[in-house]
Design a protein around this motif. Structure first.
Motif, PDB file in Angstrom:
ATOM      1  N   LYS A  91       0.731  -1.304   0.040  1.00 33.37           N
ATOM      2  CA  LYS A  91       0.004   0.187  -0.099  1.00 33.37           C
ATOM      3  C   LYS A  91       0.853   1.231   0.078  1.00 33.37           C
ATOM      4  O   LYS A  91       1.792   1.148   0.420  1.00 33.37           O
ATOM      5  CB  LYS A  91      -0.971   0.275   1.109  1.00 33.37           C
ATOM      6  N   GLY A  92       0.218   2.382  -0.709  1.00 33.70           N
ATOM      7  CA  GLY A  92       0.972   3.834  -0.464  1.00 33.70           C
ATOM      8  C   GLY A  92       2.402   3.693  -1.323  1.00 33.70           C
ATOM      9  O   GLY A  92       3.270   4.165  -0.513  1.00 33.70           O
ATOM     10  N   GLY A  93       2.430   3.091  -2.307  1.00 29.42           N
ATOM     11  CA  GLY A  93       3.758   2.901  -2.952  1.00 29.42           C
ATOM     12  C   GLY A  93       4.783   1.637  -2.399  1.00 29.42           C
ATOM     13  O   GLY A  93       5.856   1.635  -3.082  1.00 29.42           O
ATOM     14  N   ARG A  94       4.319   1.085  -1.472  1.00 26.26           N
ATOM     15  CA  ARG A  94       5.271   0.290  -0.864  1.00 26.26           C
ATOM     16  C   ARG A  94       5.079  -1.035  -1.804  1.00 26.26           C
ATOM     17  O   ARG A  94       4.222  -1.431  -2.378  1.00 26.26           O
ATOM     18  CB  ARG A  94       5.129  -0.162   0.495  1.00 26.26           C
ATOM     19  N   LYS A  95       6.193  -2.095  -1.835  1.00 25.39           N
ATOM     20  CA  LYS A  95       6.073  -3.527  -2.377  1.00 25.39           C
ATOM     21  C   LYS A  95       5.263  -4.249  -1.386  1.00 25.39           C
ATOM     22  O   LYS A  95       5.104  -4.046  -0.535  1.00 25.39           O
ATOM     23  CB  LYS A  95       7.322  -3.862  -2.433  1.00 25.39           C
ATOM     24  N   LEU A 377       4.520  -9.367  11.570  1.00 27.14           N
ATOM     25  CA  LEU A 377       4.551  -8.801  13.077  1.00 27.14           C
ATOM     26  C   LEU A 377       4.264  -7.389  13.013  1.00 27.14           C
ATOM     27  O   LEU A 377       5.228  -6.555  12.264  1.00 27.14           O
ATOM     28  CB  LEU A 377       5.672  -9.363  13.891  1.00 27.14           C
ATOM     29  N   ARG A 378       3.704  -6.838  14.064  1.00 30.58           N
ATOM     30  CA  ARG A 378       3.331  -5.561  14.213  1.00 30.58           C
ATOM     31  C   ARG A 378       4.586  -4.850  15.111  1.00 30.58           C
ATOM     32  O   ARG A 378       4.669  -3.683  14.924  1.00 30.58           O
ATOM     33  CB  ARG A 378       2.151  -5.332  15.089  1.00 30.58           C
ATOM     34  N   ARG A 379       5.336  -5.863  15.727  1.00 29.07           N
ATOM     35  CA  ARG A 379       6.399  -5.237  16.479  1.00 29.07           C
ATOM     36  C   ARG A 379       7.593  -6.409  16.294  1.00 29.07           C
ATOM     37  O   ARG A 379       7.291  -7.317  16.102  1.00 29.07           O
ATOM     38  CB  ARG A 379       6.169  -4.909  18.059  1.00 29.07           C
ATOM     39  N   THR A 380       8.662  -5.981  16.729  1.00 31.23           N
ATOM     40  CA  THR A 380       9.808  -6.859  16.823  1.00 31.23           C
ATOM     41  C   THR A 380       9.777  -7.617  18.047  1.00 31.23           C
ATOM     42  O   THR A 380       9.965  -6.959  19.199  1.00 31.23           O
ATOM     43  CB  THR A 380      11.210  -6.339  16.789  1.00 31.23           C
ATOM     44  N   PRO A 381       9.684  -8.822  18.369  1.00 23.87           N
ATOM     45  CA  PRO A 381       9.710  -9.527  19.494  1.00 23.87           C
ATOM     46  C   PRO A 381      10.931  -9.515  20.325  1.00 23.87           C
ATOM     47  O   PRO A 381      12.096  -9.468  19.877  1.00 23.87           O
ATOM     48  CB  PRO A 381       9.322 -11.000  19.284  1.00 23.87           C
ATOM     49  N   LYS A 404      16.698  -8.878  11.765  1.00 24.64           N
ATOM     50  CA  LYS A 404      17.875  -9.036  12.223  1.00 24.64           C
ATOM     51  C   LYS A 404      18.859  -9.321  11.151  1.00 24.64           C
ATOM     52  O   LYS A 404      20.017  -9.616  11.242  1.00 24.64           O
ATOM     53  CB  LYS A 404      17.970  -9.851  13.545  1.00 24.64           C
ATOM     54  N   LEU A 405      18.266  -9.422  10.004  1.00 26.26           N
ATOM     55  CA  LEU A 405      19.165 -10.131   8.850  1.00 26.26           C
ATOM     56  C   LEU A 405      19.198  -9.268   7.689  1.00 26.26           C
ATOM     57  O   LEU A 405      19.910  -8.686   7.224  1.00 26.26           O
ATOM     58  CB  LEU A 405      18.450 -11.401   8.208  1.00 26.26           C
ATOM     59  N   TRP A 406      17.947  -8.538   7.452  1.00 28.62           N
ATOM     60  CA  TRP A 406      17.841  -7.458   6.099  1.00 28.62           C
ATOM     61  C   TRP A 406      18.105  -6.319   6.494  1.00 28.62           C
ATOM     62  O   TRP A 406      17.737  -5.726   7.491  1.00 28.62           O
ATOM     63  CB  TRP A 406      16.229  -7.760   5.938  1.00 28.62           C
ATOM     64  N   ASP A 407      18.763  -5.658   5.432  1.00 28.73           N
ATOM     65  CA  ASP A 407      19.154  -4.231   5.538  1.00 28.73           C
ATOM     66  C   ASP A 407      18.207  -3.351   5.042  1.00 28.73           C
ATOM     67  O   ASP A 407      18.385  -2.485   4.277  1.00 28.73           O
ATOM     68  CB  ASP A 407      20.570  -3.965   5.148  1.00 28.73           C
ATOM     69  N   ARG A 408      16.830  -3.593   5.285  1.00 28.66           N
ATOM     70  CA  ARG A 408      15.860  -2.945   4.803  1.00 28.66           C
ATOM     71  C   ARG A 408      15.090  -2.330   6.109  1.00 28.66           C
ATOM     72  O   ARG A 408      14.895  -2.947   6.940  1.00 28.66           O
ATOM     73  CB  ARG A 408      14.731  -3.933   3.880  1.00 28.66           C
ATOM     74  N   ASP A 409      14.343  -1.329   5.553  1.00 20.56           N
ATOM     75  CA  ASP A 409      13.271  -0.705   6.316  1.00 20.56           C
ATOM     76  C   ASP A 409      12.072  -1.282   5.814  1.00 20.56           C
ATOM     77  O   ASP A 409      11.088  -0.722   5.399  1.00 20.56           O
ATOM     78  CB  ASP A 409      13.398   1.006   6.223  1.00 20.56           C
ATOM     79  N   ILE A 410      11.713  -2.155   6.773  1.00 17.42           N
ATOM     80  CA  ILE A 410      10.467  -3.088   6.394  1.00 17.42           C
ATOM     81  C   ILE A 410       9.075  -2.333   6.398  1.00 17.42           C
ATOM     82  O   ILE A 410       8.301  -2.268   5.365  1.00 17.42           O
ATOM     83  CB  ILE A 410      10.416  -4.173   7.374  1.00 17.42           C
ATOM     84  N   PRO A 411       8.803  -1.435   7.335  1.00 12.46           N
ATOM     85  CA  PRO A 411       7.707  -0.784   7.369  1.00 12.46           C
ATOM     86  C   PRO A 411       7.699   0.299   6.301  1.00 12.46           C
ATOM     87  O   PRO A 411       6.578   0.564   5.579  1.00 12.46           O
ATOM     88  CB  PRO A 411       7.429  -0.186   8.633  1.00 12.46           C
ATOM     89  N   TYR A 414       7.618  -2.160   2.681  1.00  9.50           N
ATOM     90  CA  TYR A 414       6.649  -3.321   2.180  1.00  9.50           C
ATOM     91  C   TYR A 414       5.323  -3.127   3.001  1.00  9.50           C
ATOM     92  O   TYR A 414       5.332  -2.558   4.273  1.00  9.50           O
ATOM     93  CB  TYR A 414       7.455  -4.703   2.940  1.00  9.50           C
ATOM     94  N   GLY A 415       4.391  -3.831   2.395  1.00  8.96           N
ATOM     95  CA  GLY A 415       3.197  -3.784   3.002  1.00  8.96           C
ATOM     96  C   GLY A 415       2.516  -2.612   3.216  1.00  8.96           C
ATOM     97  O   GLY A 415       2.364  -1.765   2.349  1.00  8.96           O
ATOM     98  N   ASP A 416       1.468  -2.547   4.350  1.00  3.70           N
ATOM     99  CA  ASP A 416       0.699  -1.237   4.629  1.00  3.70           C
ATOM    100  C   ASP A 416       1.357  -0.390   5.477  1.00  3.70           C
ATOM    101  O   ASP A 416       0.615   0.691   5.926  1.00  3.70           O
ATOM    102  CB  ASP A 416      -0.604  -1.779   5.072  1.00  3.70           C
ATOM    103  N   GLY A 417       2.884  -0.663   5.986  1.00  3.59           N
ATOM    104  CA  GLY A 417       3.200   0.301   6.921  1.00  3.59           C
ATOM    105  C   GLY A 417       3.294  -0.200   8.246  1.00  3.59           C
ATOM    106  O   GLY A 417       3.874   0.456   9.097  1.00  3.59           O
ATOM    107  N   ASN A 418       2.054  -0.986   8.596  1.00  6.73           N
ATOM    108  CA  ASN A 418       1.994  -1.504   9.812  1.00  6.73           C
ATOM    109  C   ASN A 418       2.720  -2.794  10.400  1.00  6.73           C
ATOM    110  O   ASN A 418       2.822  -3.321  11.589  1.00  6.73           O
ATOM    111  CB  ASN A 418       0.533  -1.805  10.096  1.00  6.73           C
ATOM    112  N   VAL A 419       3.615  -3.474   9.380  1.00  2.48           N
ATOM    113  CA  VAL A 419       4.580  -4.508   9.781  1.00  2.48           C
ATOM    114  C   VAL A 419       5.847  -4.336   9.989  1.00  2.48           C
ATOM    115  O   VAL A 419       6.293  -3.517   8.982  1.00  2.48           O
ATOM    116  CB  VAL A 419       4.278  -5.291   8.072  1.00  2.48           C
ATOM    117  N   LEU A 420       6.025  -4.434  10.915  1.00  4.34           N
ATOM    118  CA  LEU A 420       7.489  -4.096  11.505  1.00  4.34           C
ATOM    119  C   LEU A 420       8.558  -5.078  11.308  1.00  4.34           C
ATOM    120  O   LEU A 420       9.731  -4.784  11.517  1.00  4.34           O
ATOM    121  CB  LEU A 420       7.612  -3.413  12.862  1.00  4.34           C
TER     122      LEU A 420
END
Length: 593
Positions: A91-95, A377-381, A404-411, A414-420
């Motif tokens: 959503k919002g231009g995210r993959k 996930l909504r948060r990192t456990p 802890k692996l990807w050098d990506r800003d996940i929210p 990707y997704g709708d901005g609510n997946v961290l």
């Protein structure tokens, strides 16, 4: 040492070099030219049937050696290693959120795959895609029932600074508990079995251990539950996705030896294990395909290979069908079958088997299921390192925490901005009943599979009363779409199973070179030094198929380098003794248990 019945690589001056040397001297006109050879000035065409790991590896090597290569792929390039975007989630231009058939794990003893990665350019990386791998720095071996986990080697606090005494205390407690859980005589038994294997000759490994299950080899029957859980089940289902009561000791022992040696820096491209710094397609598959396209490889995706069309004792063409049911034939000089075993079987028509009856044994090879499930996930456990092995889970779960692996800003990406974050699982056992529904994963709906897997993780991580995976953490989940649920039958089917090494299966696996002059086999079920259905085995098989094709084509190109599993030279003397003892019908020198 090449294994019996293999086609060893040629050393020194090969027939094709002699032929081309003669041609250079002006005697080429005297040499017979096979009918499949192209006319002067035309590149010889190769049809690679399948765009997974083995097909891409074969295409890479072929195009670099001047062949005209077309890859025909039914579904998606990358095969079981590909990323699978969760359609409609961006959503919002995210993959779209990145799903996976299963997370990517690169043991240090992989050497063929890393070589292909080094030769695949990636912007800003000196070593191409290879630089997108990095060492796994922390893992948790989790037990249930209130037993302490082992967390190695990351012992620092969540901010990365200073020693975390709580983590250290749990790790030390877990190590003591694990050591105390096994009776001394059982520890001694396992050490003995390992020494017997590593000092066994290749003749014994193939002639004896290939026909003994791992369960019988480690004498698990009647031993303690912890011995069976750790030595029998975890070392098979947890690490190599095979079942201890059917898996070949030759296979399990070879993988155990390779892991151990790579852990101490022997025969390894990197450390004990590595992971990717981004979703698989972004970090690896897409750059690889782009590079091959730039080199001239053509990809035809959405084309199912329906049949090999035979004429004059050779493969004349392949019959293809697309999603709309349209059929056509594609001719080539050479054909590399790089499809998974369950699809390669469909090509074994009477006409094919009449030319190579030995291929019929492919029908007897066994497949199991190992598929991925992602929890977004909504948060990192807290309390989850990069990788977790849930040792006592009925479904033999392993998981990685992508933040802890990807050098990506996940929210942001990707997704709708609510997946961290994303907790990516491999489910390795689909036949053992779970703890929620009392059913194996094969008999659970997708929602039940997700609920059951979440409960099995909580059973390990929250068995001491702490909260690690609260239910409100889950934003959504994604099950590998190869798993298809039939509600009326109450069962799943799997479009992408995994070939597993059962006792005696080596003899049923094909050589890269068939009895059909212009047909070659690649895939993780083909005989390779990496005796397991893995990315490494698939890559090695693609290389071996190309080498066989080069020989058949009398090509002047250099053979493709293939890295065998490392064998410590320090053990050569003991293996020579064992070879003589095996030939004389005697047990291994250390086989006293």
């Amino acid at each position: 040492m090449p294994l019996p019945d293999e086609h060893p690589a040629h050393d020194g001056i090969t027939r094709r070099r002699m032929l081309y040397g003669a041609a250079a001297a002006g005697a080429a006109a005297l040499l017979p030219v096979p009918s499949a050879h192209a006319a002067p000035g035309r590149k010889r065409k190769v049809a690679v049937l399948g765009g997974g790991m083995s097909g891409l590896a074969a295409a890479h090597e072929l195009v670099e050696r001047g062949f005209d290569v077309t890859v025909f792929e039914r579904k998606a390039l990358g095969g079981k290693a590909r990323s699978i975007p969760v359609e409609g989630t961006g959503k919002g231009g995210r993959k779209d959120l990145p799903g996976e058939h299963g997370f990517r794990f690169f043991p240090g003893f992989y050497r063929n795959v890393p070589d292909s990665m080094r030769r695949t350019p990636f912007p800003g990386n000196a070593n191409g895609v290879h630089d997108n791998m990095f060492p796994l720095s922390s893992t948790r071996i989790s037990r249930n029932g209130g037993r302490s986990d082992i967390i190695v080697p990351e012992l620092t606090g969540p901010d990365g600074g200073g020693l975390d005494l709580a983590v250290l205390a749990e790790t030390l407690t877990g190590l003591v508990e694990q050591a105390g859980a096994l009776p001394p005589e059982e520890i001694g038994l396992f050490v003995n079995r390992f020494i017997v294997y590593v000092t066994s000759s290749e003749e014994r490994r193939l002639g004896q251990w290939e026909n003994v299950t791992w369960w019988d080899y480690v004498q698990a029957e009647g031993k303690s539950e912890d011995y069976r859980a750790i030595v029998a089940r975890f070392l098979t289902r947890g690490l190599v996705a095979v079942k201890e009561k059917v898996a070949s000791t030759k296979t399990v022992g070879a993988m155990g030896q390779a892991f151990l040696l790579s852990g101490i820096g022997l025969g390894a491209d990197g450390g004990l294990a590595r992971m990717l710094n981004a979703p698989t397609n972004e970090a690896w598959i897409d750059p690889w395909v782009s590079h091959l396209r730039d080199r001239g490889v053509r990809f035809e995706v959405g084309q199912t290979v329906e049949a090999l069309e035979i004429a004059s004792g050779r493969v004349r063409s392949v019959r293809l069908v697309d999603a709309a049911g349209r059929r056509r034939s594609a001719a080539a000089d050479w054909f590399v079958s790089a499809m998974p075993v369950e699809r390669a079987r469909a090509l074994l028509s009477p006409a094919v088997l009449a030319l190579d009856p030995g291929l019929e044994s492919i029908k007897d090879l066994h497949t199991e299921w190992m598929n991925g499930l992602q929890f977004f996930l909504r948060r990192t456990p807290d309390g989850i390192p990069e990788e977790v092995n849930f040792m006592d889970s009925p479904w033999q779960l392993t998981a990685v925490l992508q933040s802890k692996l990807w050098d990506r800003d996940i929210p942001a990406e990707y997704g709708d901005g609510n997946v961290l974050d994303s907790l990516s699982l491999d489910i390795s056992d689909w036949d053992t009943p779970g703890i929620v529904y009392g059913k194996p994963a094969k008999q659970c709906s997708p929602a039940q599979v997700a609920e059951e897997a979440w409960a099995q993780m909580k059973d390990h991580l929250e068995d001491t009363g702490r909260s690690v995976l609260p239910d409100d953490l889950v934003h959504s989940w994604f099950l590998d779409p190869a798993i298809s649920w039939d509600a009326s039958a109450g069962r799943n089917s799997n479009a992408e199973p995994l070939m597993v090494n059962t006792v005696g299966s080596w003899a049923k696996r094909p050589h890269p070179r068939t009895e059909i002059p212009n047909l070659f086999m690649a895939g993780d079920y083909v005989r390779t030094g990496v005796d397991l259905a893995t990315m490494e085995g698939a890559n090695e098989s693609g290389r071996a198929a190309v080498n066989a094709l080069l020989d058949a084509a009398d090509s002047p190109a250099e053979q493709v380098q293939v890295w065998p599993l490392y064998q410590p030279p320090e053990l050569d003397g003991l293996k020579e003794i064992d070879a003589r003892r095996f030939q004389a019908g005697q047990p291994n020198l250390f086989d006293t248990k």
